[in-house]
Design a protein around this motif. Structure first.
Motif, PDB file in Angstrom:
ATOM      1  N   TYR A 516      68.378  84.061  76.586  1.00  0.00           N
ATOM      2  CA  TYR A 516      69.020  84.921  75.589  1.00  0.00           C
ATOM      3  C   TYR A 516      69.442  84.100  74.375  1.00  0.00           C
ATOM      4  N   ILE A 517      69.650  84.809  73.287  1.00  0.00           N
ATOM      5  CA  ILE A 517      70.328  84.278  72.100  1.00  0.00           C
ATOM      6  C   ILE A 517      71.519  85.195  71.851  1.00  0.00           C
ATOM      7  N   PHE A 518      72.686  84.613  71.660  1.00  0.00           N
ATOM      8  CA  PHE A 518      73.893  85.423  71.465  1.00  0.00           C
ATOM      9  C   PHE A 518      74.421  85.259  70.041  1.00  0.00           C
ATOM     10  N   ASP A 519      74.656  86.395  69.401  1.00  0.00           N
ATOM     11  CA  ASP A 519      75.261  86.412  68.062  1.00  0.00           C
ATOM     12  C   ASP A 519      76.399  87.433  68.046  1.00  0.00           C
ATOM     13  N   GLU A 520      77.228  87.342  67.006  1.00  0.00           N
ATOM     14  CA  GLU A 520      78.261  88.365  66.818  1.00  0.00           C
ATOM     15  C   GLU A 520      78.326  88.754  65.343  1.00  0.00           C
ATOM     16  N   GLU A 521      78.542  90.039  65.141  1.00  0.00           N
ATOM     17  CA  GLU A 521      78.686  90.582  63.782  1.00  0.00           C
ATOM     18  C   GLU A 521      79.933  91.470  63.697  1.00  0.00           C
ATOM     19  N   PRO A 528      88.687  90.388  69.193  1.00  0.00           N
ATOM     20  CA  PRO A 528      89.185  89.068  68.796  1.00  0.00           C
ATOM     21  C   PRO A 528      88.192  87.957  69.157  1.00  0.00           C
ATOM     22  N   LYS A 529      88.164  86.892  68.351  1.00  0.00           N
ATOM     23  CA  LYS A 529      87.220  85.787  68.543  1.00  0.00           C
ATOM     24  C   LYS A 529      87.390  85.106  69.895  1.00  0.00           C
ATOM     25  N   ASN A 530      88.617  85.107  70.394  1.00  0.00           N
ATOM     26  CA  ASN A 530      88.828  84.395  71.661  1.00  0.00           C
ATOM     27  C   ASN A 530      88.152  85.083  72.845  1.00  0.00           C
ATOM     28  N   PHE A 531      87.636  86.327  72.649  1.00  0.00           N
ATOM     29  CA  PHE A 531      86.903  87.013  73.715  1.00  0.00           C
ATOM     30  C   PHE A 531      85.376  86.889  73.570  1.00  0.00           C
ATOM     31  N   PHE A 532      84.927  86.292  72.447  1.00  0.00           N
ATOM     32  CA  PHE A 532      83.472  86.127  72.260  1.00  0.00           C
ATOM     33  C   PHE A 532      82.844  85.307  73.399  1.00  0.00           C
ATOM     34  N   PRO A 533      83.462  84.168  73.796  1.00  0.00           N
ATOM     35  CA  PRO A 533      82.863  83.403  74.911  1.00  0.00           C
ATOM     36  C   PRO A 533      82.759  84.214  76.194  1.00  0.00           C
ATOM     37  N   ALA A 534      83.723  85.097  76.446  1.00  0.00           N
ATOM     38  CA  ALA A 534      83.674  85.917  77.657  1.00  0.00           C
ATOM     39  C   ALA A 534      82.509  86.892  77.603  1.00  0.00           C
ATOM     40  N   VAL A 535      82.276  87.458  76.406  1.00  0.00           N
ATOM     41  CA  VAL A 535      81.130  88.361  76.248  1.00  0.00           C
ATOM     42  C   VAL A 535      79.836  87.602  76.498  1.00  0.00           C
ATOM     43  N   GLU A 536      79.737  86.387  75.947  1.00  0.00           N
ATOM     44  CA  GLU A 536      78.514  85.588  76.153  1.00  0.00           C
ATOM     45  C   GLU A 536      78.329  85.246  77.626  1.00  0.00           C
ATOM     46  N   LYS A 537      79.442  84.939  78.306  1.00  0.00           N
ATOM     47  CA  LYS A 537      79.334  84.661  79.743  1.00  0.00           C
ATOM     48  C   LYS A 537      78.784  85.871  80.486  1.00  0.00           C
ATOM     49  N   GLY A 538      79.192  87.053  80.083  1.00  0.00           N
ATOM     50  CA  GLY A 538      78.673  88.267  80.709  1.00  0.00           C
ATOM     51  C   GLY A 538      77.179  88.418  80.491  1.00  0.00           C
ATOM     52  N   GLY A 555      63.980  86.152  76.717  1.00  0.00           N
ATOM     53  CA  GLY A 555      63.566  86.713  75.432  1.00  0.00           C
ATOM     54  C   GLY A 555      64.443  87.817  74.890  1.00  0.00           C
ATOM     55  N   VAL A 556      65.753  87.741  75.136  1.00  0.00           N
ATOM     56  CA  VAL A 556      66.669  88.783  74.667  1.00  0.00           C
ATOM     57  C   VAL A 556      67.592  88.217  73.587  1.00  0.00           C
ATOM     58  N   HIS A 557      67.700  88.953  72.487  1.00  0.00           N
ATOM     59  CA  HIS A 557      68.657  88.622  71.431  1.00  0.00           C
ATOM     60  C   HIS A 557      69.797  89.639  71.522  1.00  0.00           C
ATOM     61  N   ALA A 558      70.970  89.180  71.935  1.00  0.00           N
ATOM     62  CA  ALA A 558      72.130  90.069  72.113  1.00  0.00           C
ATOM     63  C   ALA A 558      73.120  89.833  70.974  1.00  0.00           C
ATOM     64  N   THR A 559      73.437  90.905  70.281  1.00  0.00           N
ATOM     65  CA  THR A 559      74.367  90.803  69.152  1.00  0.00           C
ATOM     66  C   THR A 559      75.566  91.716  69.392  1.00  0.00           C
ATOM     67  N   LEU A 560      76.743  91.125  69.501  1.00  0.00           N
ATOM     68  CA  LEU A 560      77.985  91.886  69.632  1.00  0.00           C
ATOM     69  C   LEU A 560      78.402  92.332  68.220  1.00  0.00           C
ATOM     70  N   PHE A 561      78.415  93.666  67.992  1.00  0.00           N
ATOM     71  CA  PHE A 561      78.711  94.114  66.634  1.00  0.00           C
ATOM     72  C   PHE A 561      79.978  94.980  66.530  1.00  0.00           C
ATOM     73  N   ASP A 562      80.524  95.393  67.659  1.00  0.00           N
ATOM     74  CA  ASP A 562      81.736  96.210  67.568  1.00  0.00           C
ATOM     75  C   ASP A 562      82.371  96.300  68.954  1.00  0.00           C
ATOM     76  N   GLY A 563      83.543  96.935  69.002  1.00  0.00           N
ATOM     77  CA  GLY A 563      84.252  97.115  70.253  1.00  0.00           C
ATOM     78  C   GLY A 563      85.715  97.353  69.960  1.00  0.00           C
ATOM     79  N   SER A 564      86.543  97.203  70.962  1.00  0.00           N
ATOM     80  CA  SER A 564      87.979  97.339  70.770  1.00  0.00           C
ATOM     81  C   SER A 564      88.690  96.567  71.863  1.00  0.00           C
ATOM     82  N   TYR A 565      90.000  96.399  71.690  1.00  0.00           N
ATOM     83  CA  TYR A 565      90.761  95.648  72.675  1.00  0.00           C
ATOM     84  C   TYR A 565      92.152  96.230  72.795  1.00  0.00           C
TER      85      TYR A 565
END
Length: 691
Positions: A516-521, A528-538, A555-565
């Motif tokens: 995979y390739i992990f990005d965030e938008e 919050p940024k401190n949860f980005f690593p947790a999303v990537e771990k998932g 071969g997966v490009h995963a981009t976190l683009f929204d959510g809530s906390y």
């Protein structure tokens, strides 16, 4: 056992097709020389060289055994090798230390695939060789037909040195082609007699061929031959010795290992014609100076030895088999293993005769011996001195390509099985135990179905750790073909602090081989940024076992683009879980497909079998890339799905009569056909149901 100098040592390897009589002939040589009181029989399970439980049970040779015999003040180290292709690694180990070869041919079966393979090995290792046609005690066997077949296969080098005489259906004696004299058997002796009229024509024919070959060994001999001159027996034998050493003459002898007829002559000719080790070159590298070390089996040079085989047997113990390549190795010597950097005190020196260890005081260059209880020493190691650290090239052993998935019959035996497999792989370098965590399986690799069957039987009967084997899982991969978005909100309230994680992730093909390739938008701090690593771990953990059929995802490009906390309930675990669930949903919506491994296959076969082999490959969904001639054979190159090669070793041997061989290497992944994908998904669903 006595100590022998280099010039008095002959190391000969017994080669030939499985069941042709190598072990029986070895037994006859041992009995005739007095090494054993009487010859054993393969059928009775009491031969010197076939001492393993599996060998006794199956009546076949599985590993190489050394049977040293003394003959005319010389020592002949006979290396009795397996004839079945599944144990080719054992043969290659023996070839690495042999100075000559006896190719045994069954008179009943004639020239077989194993005969041709033995010839090819001798050519590869540049070994002088003698053919011995056995089964001459069987009246229906035709010596002349076998000679003609040998000549057709291997050319004019073939030179019969003797021919059998039969009277009333019995093997009564032989004709010496060089002397043009007959010898009749009377008890254990052979008494000179007149050549029968029915043998004269062929005797003269064989003698003429031999004289032509002798004449071609020098210009002087050729001039004399063309002038009608004859050669003395001494001249013939001197010329023949040189010609055998350079491979321009290949003697053929005959007899019966079972009745020990013709074996006396064979032993004589091994001593007369086979070279001792000091006639062969041997070079290594001095690790201190990086200079070439010309050992050449010279006893005056610093001592070195090469470990060509390891025996790890629950019953006879641990032995490292060596060939001394220079100097003289003595008991209690201090030697240096250049691989480990360890100095080792040799202790006692042994010579093995089958499973019997005979103590010796020293071993001269060219001799074969054994060191006991040295687990740190491995096959392929070089032993020398610390002041003169030498390394010899390791053996080029075949790559095992047949594999099976295994599971412990008793779950508590897993550690014991690993230990036993480690011992088996130390002994047999063509057996490998491999862990395949990506596909959740443990694999064993070998040279063929019989090889792996023997491994399984040895584990159960010798090490008391039975295993269950089955068809392995193919190393499929999962990927996606389009873009999709997935949202998952993980919310759990249990009193007090709850769990909350909410993600929106876009999945698209990355076009690469990485999982995979992990990005965030993410904008505005929705996650919050401190949860980005947790999303990537998932994402990372989800890639280990895909939602389609349980195979790793690539071969997966995963981009976190929204959510809530939630300011209180959100945690790394919650966002990791949300990402995992979004992954399962998104991958399926993004057109999940199964990829199968494609291998580049090279099949080497004689011309006569190319049509049948290519037809079989077409049935296996192969893409034929072309054919190239190589050493009188054809090399077929093709790209084939790996799953279609399961069991191919046995099929190829069946199609080609054992004359075909193959290698392959991973090439790439390609999308599987629909029916293959559906079967894989169905199997995955069954496995989930069982869990």
């Amino acid at each position: 056992m006595n100590v022998f100098t280099t010039d008095k040592i002959r190391n000969v390897v017994m080669l030939g097709h499985g069941g042709c009589g190598k072990t029986t002939l070895t037994e006859a040589m041992a009995a005739l020389s007095g090494a054993v009181p009487r010859a054993g029989k393969v059928e009775d399970g009491n031969t010197i060289s076939d001492y393993g439980k599996e060998e006794i049970k199956r009546h076949i040779s599985i590993s190489t055994s050394i049977v040293p015999v003394e003959w005319e003040d010389n020592k002949i180290n006979v290396l009795d090798t397996p004839g079945f292709f599944d144990f080719e690694g054992e043969v290659d180990e023996a070839m690495s230390v042999a100075d000559g070869a006896i190719i045994v041919v069954s008179g009943k079966a004639g020239v077989e695939a194993g005969t041709e393979h033995a010839w090819d090995l001798c050519e590869k290792f540049h070994l002088p060789r003698i053919f011995f046609i056995t089964d001459m005690d069987i009246d229906s066997v035709s010596y002349r037909e076998v000679i003609e077949d040998l000549g057709e296969r291997f050319g004019k080098k073939i030179a019969p040195f003797n021919m059998p005489l039969r009277e009333e259906g019995e093997l009564a004696g032989y004709v010496n082609v060089i002397q043009k004299t007959a010898f009749k058997y009377q008890g254990d002796d052979a008494v000179e007699d007149a050549v029968p009229d029915y043998s004269v024509e062929y005797m003269n024919q064989y003698n003429d061929s031999l004289m032509e070959a002798v004449a071609e060994t020098s210009e002087e001999f050729l001039d004399r031959y063309l002038a009608g001159d004859t050669f003395s027996e001494a001249e013939i034998r001197a010329a023949v010795r040189v010609a055998i050493a350079d491979g321009s003459i290949i003697p053929v002898e005959s007899g019966s290992g079972l009745t020990q007829r013709g074996v006396y002559t064979l032993l004589d000719d091994i001593v007369k014609y086979m070279p001792s080790a000091d006639n062969r070159e041997m070079i290594g590298i001095n690790m201190k100076t990086n200079e070439i070390f010309e050992a050449n089996f010279d006893i005056l040079k610093p001592k070195t030895a090469f470990v060509f085989k390891t025996i790890v047997d629950p019953f006879i113990g641990y032995y490292s088999l060596i060939k001394v390549r220079s100097g003289v190795v003595k008991s209690d010597d201090l030697m240096y293993d250049s691989r480990t950097g360890e100095e080792i005190k040799i202790g006692k020196l042994y010579v093995l005769r089958g499973n019997k260890a005979l103590e010796v005081a020293e071993l001269h260059a060219g001799d074969l011996g054994a060191l006991a209880k040295r687990p740190s020493i491995e096959t392929g190691d070089t032993l020398s001195t610390k002041s003169n650290p030498i390394v010899y090239p390791k053996m080029d052993l075949p790559t095992p390509l047949t594999y099976l998935r295994w599971k412990a019959v008793n779950k508590g035996d897993v550690d014991k099985i690993a230990l036993a497999m480690g011992k088996l792989s130390a002994e047999d370098r063509t057996f490998k135990a491999v862990s395949d965590p990506a596909n959740h399986q443990s694999l064993i690799y070998g040279m063929g179905d019989l090889h792996l069957e023997v491994i399984q039987s040895r584990l159960e009967n010798e090490y008391k750790v039975p295993i269950h084997v089955e068809k392995p899982r193919v190393a499929y991969r999962e990927t996606i073909r389009k873009t999709a978005e997935a949202e998952y909100k993980y919310k759990k309230q249990t009193g007090g602090h709850g769990q909350y994680g909410h993600v929106k992730i876009r999945f698209s093909p990355s076009g690469g081989d990485a999982p995979y390739i992990f990005d965030e938008e993410v904008v505005g701090g929705a996650v919050p940024k401190n949860f980005f690593p947790a999303v990537e771990k998932g994402i990372a953990s989800s890639c280990e076992r895909g939602p389609l059929a349980g195979y790793p995802v690539v071969g997966v490009h995963a981009t976190l683009f929204d959510g809530s906390y939630h300011p209180v309930d959100s945690s790394e675990m919650a966002f990791k879980t949300a990402a995992e669930q979004a992954f399962k949903k998104g991958i399926m919506e993004a057109g999940a497909v199964l990829l199968e491994p494609i291998v580049h296959l090279r099949v080497t076969v004689p011309d006569a079998y190319t049509g049948d082999v290519m037809g079989d490959l077409n049935k296996r969904r192969a893409v034929i890339l072309g054919m190239n001639p190589s050493n009188g054979k054809q090399v077929i190159e093709a790209d084939v799905p790996e799953r279609e090669l399961f069991g191919y070793c046995t099929v190829l041997r069946s199609i080609t009569g054992g004359r075909g061989s193959y290698t392959y290497e991973f090439a790439r992944y390609e999308q599987t056909p629909g029916d293959v994908q559906n079967r894989a998904i169905a199997i995955h669903q069954e496995e989930l149901a069982e869990e």
